[in-house]
Write an enzyme that holds these catalytic residues in place. Structure first.
Site, PDB file in Angstrom:
ATOM      1  N   LYS A  57       0.824  -1.228   0.000  1.00 27.96           N
ATOM      2  CA  LYS A  57       0.000   0.000   0.000  1.00 27.96           C
ATOM      3  C   LYS A  57       0.854   1.272   0.000  1.00 27.96           C
ATOM      4  CE  LYS A  57      -2.070  -2.011   3.477  1.00 27.96           C
ATOM      5  NZ  LYS A  57      -1.699  -3.405   3.225  1.00 27.96           N
ATOM      6  N   ILE A  58       1.861   1.320   0.875  1.00 26.46           N
ATOM      7  CA  ILE A  58       2.680   2.539   0.954  1.00 26.46           C
ATOM      8  C   ILE A  58       3.611   2.639  -0.254  1.00 26.46           C
ATOM      9  CG2 ILE A  58       4.368   3.812   2.351  1.00 26.46           C
ATOM     10  CD1 ILE A  58       3.134   2.431   4.840  1.00 26.46           C
ATOM     11  N   ARG A  77      10.887   0.202   8.749  1.00 19.87           N
ATOM     12  CA  ARG A  77      11.306  -0.268  10.070  1.00 19.87           C
ATOM     13  C   ARG A  77      12.824  -0.166  10.155  1.00 19.87           C
ATOM     14  NH1 ARG A  77       6.923   0.469  11.394  1.00 19.87           N
ATOM     15  NH2 ARG A  77       5.394  -0.884  12.381  1.00 19.87           N
ATOM     16  N   ASP A 114      13.288   7.770   9.210  1.00 19.11           N
ATOM     17  CA  ASP A 114      12.174   8.017  10.131  1.00 19.11           C
ATOM     18  C   ASP A 114      12.127   6.927  11.196  1.00 19.11           C
ATOM     19  OD1 ASP A 114       9.818   9.375  11.023  1.00 19.11           O
ATOM     20  OD2 ASP A 114       8.602   7.784  10.110  1.00 19.11           O
ATOM     21  N   GLU A 121      15.406   2.224  18.150  1.00 24.45           N
ATOM     22  CA  GLU A 121      14.594   3.400  18.501  1.00 24.45           C
ATOM     23  C   GLU A 121      13.793   3.241  19.793  1.00 24.45           C
ATOM     24  OE1 GLU A 121      12.091   3.438  14.890  1.00 24.45           O
ATOM     25  OE2 GLU A 121      10.362   3.129  16.193  1.00 24.45           O
ATOM     26  N   HIS A 167       9.983   8.432  13.952  1.00 21.79           N
ATOM     27  CA  HIS A 167       8.921   7.496  13.543  1.00 21.79           C
ATOM     28  C   HIS A 167       7.556   8.193  13.466  1.00 21.79           C
ATOM     29  CE1 HIS A 167       7.915   2.933  13.567  1.00 21.79           C
ATOM     30  NE2 HIS A 167       7.067   3.593  12.802  1.00 21.79           N
ATOM     31  N   PHE A 207       3.460   8.331   9.876  1.00 24.39           N
ATOM     32  CA  PHE A 207       2.003   8.099   9.926  1.00 24.39           C
ATOM     33  C   PHE A 207       1.232   9.321  10.421  1.00 24.39           C
ATOM     34  CE2 PHE A 207       1.176   8.166  14.458  1.00 24.39           C
ATOM     35  CZ  PHE A 207       2.479   8.137  14.956  1.00 24.39           C
TER      36      PHE A 207
HETATM   37  P1  NAD Z   1       2.003  -3.864   2.837  1.00 22.05           P
HETATM   38  O1  NAD Z   1       1.840  -5.161   3.557  1.00 22.05           O
HETATM   39  O2  NAD Z   1       0.831  -3.301   2.100  1.00 22.05           O
HETATM   40  O3  NAD Z   1       3.198  -4.001   1.769  1.00 22.05           O
HETATM   41  C1  NAD Z   1       4.433  -4.579   2.066  1.00 22.05           C
HETATM   42  C2  NAD Z   1       5.047  -5.040   0.745  1.00 22.05           C
HETATM   43  O4  NAD Z   1       6.362  -5.507   1.018  1.00 22.05           O
HETATM   44  C3  NAD Z   1       4.279  -6.206   0.093  1.00 22.05           C
HETATM   45  O5  NAD Z   1       4.015  -5.918  -1.264  1.00 22.05           O
HETATM   46  C4  NAD Z   1       5.240  -7.380   0.231  1.00 22.05           C
HETATM   47  O6  NAD Z   1       5.132  -8.313  -0.841  1.00 22.05           O
HETATM   48  C5  NAD Z   1       6.576  -6.662   0.214  1.00 22.05           C
HETATM   49  N1  NAD Z   1       7.679  -7.474   0.710  1.00 22.05           N
HETATM   50  C6  NAD Z   1       7.639  -8.526   1.561  1.00 22.05           C
HETATM   51  N2  NAD Z   1       8.867  -9.064   1.686  1.00 22.05           N
HETATM   52  C7  NAD Z   1       9.698  -8.324   0.900  1.00 22.05           C
HETATM   53  C8  NAD Z   1      11.084  -8.393   0.587  1.00 22.05           C
HETATM   54  N3  NAD Z   1      11.863  -9.357   1.106  1.00 22.05           N
HETATM   55  N4  NAD Z   1      11.590  -7.468  -0.258  1.00 22.05           N
HETATM   56  C9  NAD Z   1      10.818  -6.518  -0.808  1.00 22.05           C
HETATM   57  N5  NAD Z   1       9.486  -6.416  -0.569  1.00 22.05           N
HETATM   58  C10 NAD Z   1       8.939  -7.310   0.277  1.00 22.05           C
HETATM   59  O7  NAD Z   1       2.559  -2.853   3.899  1.00 22.05           O
HETATM   60  P2  NAD Z   1       2.456  -1.248   3.866  1.00 22.05           P
HETATM   61  O8  NAD Z   1       1.154  -0.821   4.451  1.00 22.05           O
HETATM   62  O9  NAD Z   1       2.837  -0.768   2.523  1.00 22.05           O
HETATM   63  O10 NAD Z   1       3.567  -0.870   4.950  1.00 22.05           O
HETATM   64  C11 NAD Z   1       4.941  -1.147   4.723  1.00 22.05           C
HETATM   65  C12 NAD Z   1       5.694  -0.958   6.020  1.00 22.05           C
HETATM   66  O11 NAD Z   1       5.698   0.425   6.370  1.00 22.05           O
HETATM   67  C13 NAD Z   1       5.064  -1.635   7.248  1.00 22.05           C
HETATM   68  O12 NAD Z   1       5.463  -2.984   7.348  1.00 22.05           O
HETATM   69  C14 NAD Z   1       5.586  -0.810   8.386  1.00 22.05           C
HETATM   70  O13 NAD Z   1       6.777  -1.423   8.853  1.00 22.05           O
HETATM   71  C15 NAD Z   1       5.924   0.533   7.762  1.00 22.05           C
HETATM   72  N6  NAD Z   1       5.113   1.656   8.283  1.00 22.05           N
HETATM   73  C16 NAD Z   1       5.765   2.750   8.778  1.00 22.05           C
HETATM   74  C17 NAD Z   1       5.032   3.836   9.253  1.00 22.05           C
HETATM   75  C18 NAD Z   1       5.700   5.087   9.789  1.00 22.05           C
HETATM   76  O14 NAD Z   1       5.055   5.863  10.510  1.00 22.05           O
HETATM   77  N7  NAD Z   1       6.945   5.366   9.462  1.00 22.05           N
HETATM   78  C19 NAD Z   1       3.635   3.783   9.240  1.00 22.05           C
HETATM   79  C20 NAD Z   1       3.016   2.660   8.709  1.00 22.05           C
HETATM   80  C21 NAD Z   1       3.762   1.592   8.234  1.00 22.05           C
END
Ligand code: NAD
Length: 325
Positions: free
Chosen positions: A153-154, A230, A254, A259, A291, A294
């Site tokens: 999604k992100i 992360r 971030d 952390e 961090h 979000f």
């Molecule tokens: P998501 O589950 O929609 O997407 C994660 C993607 O990573 C998937 O397409 C998956 O196939 C892929 N993936 C899995 N293993 C992988 C690998 N070895 N190499 C490359 N890609 C791989 O998750 P999302 O909602 O897009 O969120 C991604 C991450 O962002 C979360 O896991 C979280 O750690 C982080 N996040 C950070 C904040 C923040 O405030 N900084 C907020 C929300 C989420």
């Protein structure tokens, strides 16, 4: 339902307090993090609500189970901080898989633009009427190569933003999405071609230190790296070595692998014991934030709503669509 809410900050109460009233839920707001020392505060509650730096191990799961706590409500998408295997059959782990992917992607772009164009330094200079622009030269993004690791999604929101800047976008994901307007390549090819690299995969055993001495050596000299995912995705020592060797144009972090206990807290009066973090803050081309990718109104509203919906589904035996298996 009675919910013990850990790691509470003032901005959490703003959204959760009025919404919980609508659901008829009682929330006990606790400022302390959730830990082996504080787990007992959850006695008498139906659910525990935690954030990203509240680590939950098997022993804490057993304690919750013995106390009759039925659920761990995560105010986050990521769940690497919870021993989900230990929780199986004992405590339901419910997360918020999607609240505002744009919030995080827009923040990643803000970090990239900042380290590239030194707006953080320019702000300080002009406030002191130092109007000299020496050392603040950036580079165009237009027609440069952007690399996205993880196209969930992100990552998808990030790709849309990069396209908006008319960049050539490459992506790597072990599970490519054929519906996306992006060219998938191997991790090696992406690392070797990207001018700007943004990490959007979850932290798993496979992705732990995906950015390490070896992968950094494959990257282009002068590449920019942004991590809003992360901290554990990056081997911090390898990153510092790369920065010392002038490998990077700029780095935006971030998240940071150590952390916990630092981020979200005011440690300005303390002696920082983490030498790596202290070292990272000394590089002029490194931007560190706490961090907060979000942290938008829309995301906070959505996190509160989805967390309480998770509690409602559990209480009413509805399908738990956000259950972490
Ligand atoms: P998501 O589950 O929609 O997407 C994660 C993607 O990573 C998937 O397409 C998956 O196939 C892929 N993936 C899995 N293993 C992988 C690998 N070895 N190499 C490359 N890609 C791989 O998750 P999302 O909602 O897009 O969120 C991604 C991450 O962002 C979360 O896991 C979280 O750690 C982080 N996040 C950070 C904040 C923040 O405030 N900084 C907020 C929300 C989420």
């Amino acid at each position: 339902m009675r919910i013990a809410f850990f790691s509470t900050k003032p901005y959490d109460r703003i959204w959760f307090e009025p919404m919980a009233k609508d659901y008829g839920y009682e929330i006990y707001f606790i400022e302390l993090p959730f830990s082996e020392e504080t787990v007992f505060l959850a006695k008498g509650y139906d659910a525990v609500c935690i954030f990203v730096n509240d680590h939950v191990n098997a022993q804490m799961i057993d304690t919750l189970h013995e106390m009759g706590v039925k659920a761990l409500l995560l105010r986050s998408a990521g769940y690497n901080h919870v021993d989900t295997r230990a929780a199986k059959g004992k405590v339901a782990v419910l997360r918020v898989p999607s609240y505002s992917p744009e919030a995080v992607a827009e923040f990643a772009m803000a970090m990239l633009l900042t380290v590239n164009r030194f707006t953080h330094k320019a702000y300080g200079r002009t406030r002191e009427f130092n109007m000299n622009i020496n050392g603040l030269m950036g580079t165009d993004l237009y027609h440069k190569v952007a690399g996205v690791i993880g196209t969930g999604k992100i990552g998808q929101a990030m790709i849309r933003i990069f396209h908006g800047f008319r960049m050539n976008v490459l992506a790597y994901d072990p599970y490519p999405n054929s519906n996306l307007d992006v060219q998938y390549v191997s991790l090696e090819e992406l690392l070797s071609k990207a001018d700007f690299l943004s990490l959007h995969c979850p932290l798993t055993p496979d992705t732990h230190h995906i950015i390490n001495e070896k992968t950094i050596s494959i990257m282009k000299d002068g590449a920019y790296l942004v991590n809003t995912s992360r901290g554990g995705l990056i081997d911090t020592q390898a990153l510092i070595n790369g920065l010392l060797a002038k490998k990077f144009g700029g780095v935006g972090l971030d998240v940071y692998e150590e952390e916990e206990g630092l981020f979200y807290e005011d440690c300005s009066d303390e002696i920082i014991q983490d030498d790596n973090l202290a070292r990272l803050t000394t590089f002029p081309n490194v931007l560190i934030t706490s961090h907060m990718g979000f942290f938008t109104v829309e995301a906070m509203q959505s996190i509160a709503h989805e967390t309480l919906e998770n509690a409602y589904a559990l209480e009413n035996n509805l399908t738990l669509k956000n259950l972490v298996e």
